[in-house]
Design a protein around this motif. Sequence first.
Motif, mmCIF file in Angstrom:
data_model
loop_
_atom_site.group_PDB
_atom_site.id
_atom_site.type_symbol
_atom_site.label_atom_id
_atom_site.label_comp_id
_atom_site.label_asym_id
_atom_site.label_seq_id
_atom_site.Cartn_x
_atom_site.Cartn_y
_atom_site.Cartn_z
ATOM 1 N N GLY A 201 0.829 -1.262 0.028
ATOM 2 C CA GLY A 201 0.075 -0.080 0.165
ATOM 3 C C GLY A 201 0.919 1.164 0.059
ATOM 4 N N TYR A 202 1.757 1.174 0.933
ATOM 5 C CA TYR A 202 2.859 2.330 0.790
ATOM 6 C C TYR A 202 3.677 2.520 -0.489
ATOM 7 C CZ TYR A 202 2.363 3.446 5.663
ATOM 8 O OH TYR A 202 1.990 3.771 6.984
ATOM 9 N N ALA B 261 -7.674 5.496 -5.219
ATOM 10 C CA ALA B 261 -6.420 5.146 -4.838
ATOM 11 C C ALA B 261 -6.470 4.673 -3.458
ATOM 12 C CB ALA B 261 -5.616 6.221 -5.010
ATOM 13 N N ALA B 262 -7.250 5.400 -2.372
ATOM 14 C CA ALA B 262 -7.663 5.351 -1.066
ATOM 15 C C ALA B 262 -8.406 3.715 -0.979
ATOM 16 C CB ALA B 262 -8.327 6.401 -0.607
ATOM 17 N N ALA B 263 -9.358 3.564 -2.027
ATOM 18 C CA ALA B 263 -10.062 2.215 -1.846
ATOM 19 C C ALA B 263 -9.064 0.917 -2.179
ATOM 20 C CB ALA B 263 -11.114 2.345 -2.712
ATOM 21 N N ARG C 125 -7.033 -4.106 4.482
ATOM 22 C CA ARG C 125 -7.548 -3.782 5.786
ATOM 23 C C ARG C 125 -8.995 -4.197 5.834
ATOM 24 N NH1 ARG C 125 -6.368 -1.525 11.082
ATOM 25 N NH2 ARG C 125 -4.107 -1.227 9.991
ATOM 26 N N TRP C 126 -9.665 -3.621 4.908
ATOM 27 C CA TRP C 126 -11.329 -4.049 4.865
ATOM 28 C C TRP C 126 -11.439 -5.486 4.855
ATOM 29 C CZ3 TRP C 126 -12.034 0.651 0.987
ATOM 30 C CH2 TRP C 126 -11.802 1.647 1.515
ATOM 31 N N LEU C 127 -10.683 -6.202 3.830
ATOM 32 C CA LEU C 127 -10.984 -7.336 3.572
ATOM 33 C C LEU C 127 -10.169 -8.401 4.646
ATOM 34 C CD1 LEU C 127 -10.249 -7.511 -0.189
ATOM 35 C CD2 LEU C 127 -12.554 -7.338 1.104
#
Length: 273
Positions: free
Chosen positions: A46-47, A260-262, A268-270
């Motif tokens: 992600g980073y 991009a945020a999604a 994390r959401w999954l």
Amino acid sequence: MELVRYVAIGQYLPRDSVVHRLDPRTKIGVTTLAMVAIFIIPNFSGYGLLAALLLGLFVLAQIPLGYAARSLRPILFLLLLTFVLNLFFSGVRDGTVLLRLGPLVITAEGLRRAAFIGLRLILLVVATSLFTYTTSPMALTDGMERLLRPLRRIGVPGHELAMMMSIALRFIPTLLEETERIIKAQMARGAEFQRGGLLQRARALLPILVPLFVSAFRRADELALAMEARAYRGGEGRTRMRELAFTWEDGVAWAVALAAAAVVLAPRWLGLP
């Protein structure tokens, strides 16, 4: 020693780019979204994606990538200190031991955690630097005032708060130039700031801090007199030469930022590692 070259906060680089033309409210919102995402991104991938996006924005804004590296120089000591503290004292004792230095143990997990926190700080500084490089103090004031306008109903002075923030940012480069000038003047008189212990170095800063505070108060007084001489009375009834307005470019910027945020927050959401 040129302090102004290494501090990005408060510096604006005028360019004719789409990033510069964006509404300041869009840039404030997208930057805030990026800072929130940086704190909750769970992994290196992600980073990596966010870093690639920021570098692309630097290119799109026609700002040399050297400015991104230059903005990190003032926090090198903080980065090193954070890395060392997380490396040795993060509380991570499990995992593969890489090195033992007496009571200190470096583990693979501790090294990963230290690198992760260091990368988080770097991305935070680069994202905020891009915002200040592409947003003029006047646009920042207008954007902040418009965002704070709804709070006037509960007595929050939005215009005054935005003006104070704009003046503070505007005067950072000025104070750095003043600090540099005082340091050179004191060194010409024989002052040494790089020798001695910690207490001696702290005492050596007094000849810098005292004239710097005097200069800052003098500049603040001169600014207040100049604003009063021009009949400045705050934001009540004030008109603007350029009204803020959202364009299709702002819509595209918001769409790209949310997408991009999604993507970077999907793990994390999954519940993925």
